[in-house]
Enzyme design. Structure first.
Site, mmCIF file in Angstrom:
data_model
loop_
_atom_site.group_PDB
_atom_site.id
_atom_site.type_symbol
_atom_site.label_atom_id
_atom_site.label_comp_id
_atom_site.label_asym_id
_atom_site.label_seq_id
_atom_site.Cartn_x
_atom_site.Cartn_y
_atom_site.Cartn_z
ATOM 1 C CB SER A 217 -10.415 -1.995 1.395
ATOM 2 O OG SER A 217 -9.178 -1.408 1.075
ATOM 3 C CG ASN B 12 -1.797 1.241 1.293
ATOM 4 O OD1 ASN B 12 -1.329 2.352 1.520
ATOM 5 N ND2 ASN B 12 -3.081 1.049 1.083
ATOM 6 C CB THR C 35 -5.542 2.268 -3.753
ATOM 7 O OG1 THR C 35 -5.908 3.537 -3.219
ATOM 8 C CG2 THR C 35 -6.599 1.795 -4.739
ATOM 9 C CD GLU C 36 -5.656 4.011 1.689
ATOM 10 O OE1 GLU C 36 -4.888 3.345 0.951
ATOM 11 O OE2 GLU C 36 -5.295 5.033 2.303
ATOM 12 C CG ASN C 37 -9.651 4.273 -3.323
ATOM 13 O OD1 ASN C 37 -8.487 3.932 -3.173
ATOM 14 N ND2 ASN C 37 -10.082 4.783 -4.462
#
Lengths: 237, 215
Positions: free
Chosen positions: B93, B28, B51-53
């Site tokens: 996520s 990440n 990507t955390e989204n």
């Protein structure tokens, strides 16, 4: 017969009441149900608590809802972004409340709320200012913070495709918080770019099962927040 | 004021990190400087960027005109998705993040302490609007946390300190610090310098670092 399709965004949001807790999907613009938000502005319910990752951009969508003074409190992880102007101004004047929640904790609080879990322990925020005032407990030699599940009266979400049962699929990273919010609200309202017949969405690829969705409105060409920002638009128009 | 060499460029620092990531790692990248790492992955090494989204398999930036408002990274910038990528919702996520499934995260920093405490979300200024995003979840859950940063602030203040004065993102979470001047490992015995940029001496480096360094 089950038919969750409603004819308009105005019809979809008409039951939202003053003081309601509302989850609004989206990560920035992606997945933000802008037509439903604008319908809520027209509808006028106020004193709302809004759960959403950000606080909107420019003077449209969520930012316009805040600017219209319908929001008493925001629960979010990242209230200021490059294009966020409305919330910072009101916050500095002390005219809007903020509950700041780490992003993963926010997602899990919503998921837990929807899954019937009242609280849970997470390692996130241990040893930081966001841990203050919260119960801390040790498991297997490590500290964890207790966080509460979150539920809402309404969720407003955006998806790519829906059927009359409320089965939903999303578009790319516009999925984000939308599926968990669908689970956590008493009434979930989805705007879909396209409504199809039951069976047209392969059951293997349904992301949000229809049981979590109560109303669906078809918005074939949703506004682009990005485009509205470029044109310096404000809602109400 | 110490007369310091400029040291490595941002791209060179990013390149060092890219070389240290093992083939097959799930990584990440934070917003800003960390994003440079994606462009430095050596040929033949396969790294999957998270990507955390909600995307595993972030690809290079799109060509001009090819941007998609609904395909973005955590910094809300347009990205692409590689063949074999997948989308998922936020709770999944962060299950990847907190559950220890993401192997590495690369973050920026305001301050790092000698114990590996990280401060990178708030300067604690009164009246400032706090915003945390996913940083606290990342440092709590990802087993290897690398910091990429200039060695000092723009005004020359050390960023590597004995104790962070800014609010913490997480205690004892940073494993390694990559700056324009050095690569420093956070160990139980303190800060261990692994490498220094050309022209940097132990004395110079210590002078711009507010915690004892081991060489």
């Amino acid at each position: 017969m089950i038919n969750k399709i409603v004819p308009s965004a105005a019809e979809a949001v008409k039951d939202i009441f003053d003081g309601a807790v509302i989850m609004i999907g989206g990560f920035g613009e992606a997945g933000s149900p802008i037509e439903l938000i604008h319908a809520l502005i027209d509808h006028g319910a106020k004193d709302l608590t809004v759960v959403s990752n950000n606080t909107g951009n420019g003077h449209v969508g969520l930012a316009a809802l805040i600017e219209n003074r319908q929001v008493r409190k925001m629960i979010c992880s990242f209230p200021r972004t490059a294009q966020s102007v409305v919330f910072p101004e009101l916050y500095k004047k002390g005219e809007i409340e903020l509950e700041l929640v780490p992003q993963g904790t926010l997602a899990e609080r919503i998921r837990a709320g929807g899954a019937g879990i009242p609280a849970f322990y997470t390692p996130t925020s241990v040893g930081t200012p966001l841990q203050e005032g919260k119960e801390v407990r040790e498991f297997n030699g490590r500290l964890y913070v207790m966080e509460y599940g979150l539920r809402a009266d309404f969720a407003l979400v955006k998806c790519k495709m829906a059927d009359r049962y409320g089965n939903l699929i999303y578009n790319k990273t516009a999925r984000n918080f939308n599926p968990v919010m669908c689970m956590a609200a008493r009434t979930t309202i989805a705007q879909a770019s396209r409504v199809v017949e039951p069976g047209d969405i392969d059951p293997e690829i349904v992301v949000t099962p229809g049981i979590f969705v109560h109303k669906v409105v078809e918005i074939p060409n949703p506004l682009s927040e990005n485009q509205l920002l470029k044109e310096n638009r404000r809602y109400p128009w | 004021m110490v007369n310091l060499p400029k040291g490595w460029s941002n791209e060179e620092i990013a390149h060092k990190i890219a070389e240290d990531l093992p083939d097959g790692a799930y990584v990440n990248l934070g917003i800003g400087l960390p994003e440079l790492v994606a462009g430095q992955i050596p040929e033949g090494k396969e790294i999957i960027f998270h990507t955390e989204n909600g995307l595993l398999g972030v690809g290079p930036p799109p060509a001009p005109g090819e941007e998609d408002d609904e395909l973005i990274n955590a910094g809300k910038k347009p990205v692409t998705a590689i063949p074999g990528s997948c989308f998922f919702h936020h709770a999944d996520s962060f299950a990847m993040v907190r559950g220890g499934h993401i192997d590495y995260c690369i973050l920026g920093a305001f301050q790092v302490s000698e114990k590996g405490d990280l401060a990178n979300w708030s300067t604690g200024e009164p009246g400032a609007i706090p915003a945390v995003g996913g940083a606290m979840d990342l440092v709590a859950g990802v087993p290897h946390v690398f910091v990429i940063s200039s060695h000092t602030t723009k005004t020359g203040e050390p960023k590597i300190v004995k104790e962070c004065t800014y609010p913490l993102t997480g205690p004892r979470c940073v494993n390694r610090i990559y700056t324009n001047l050095a690569v420093i490992e956070v160990t139980d015995k303190g800060l261990q310098v692994r490498e220094m940029a050309a022209g940097v001496t132990p004395e110079l480096l210590q002078e711009v670092t507010a915690a004892p360094l081991c060489f």
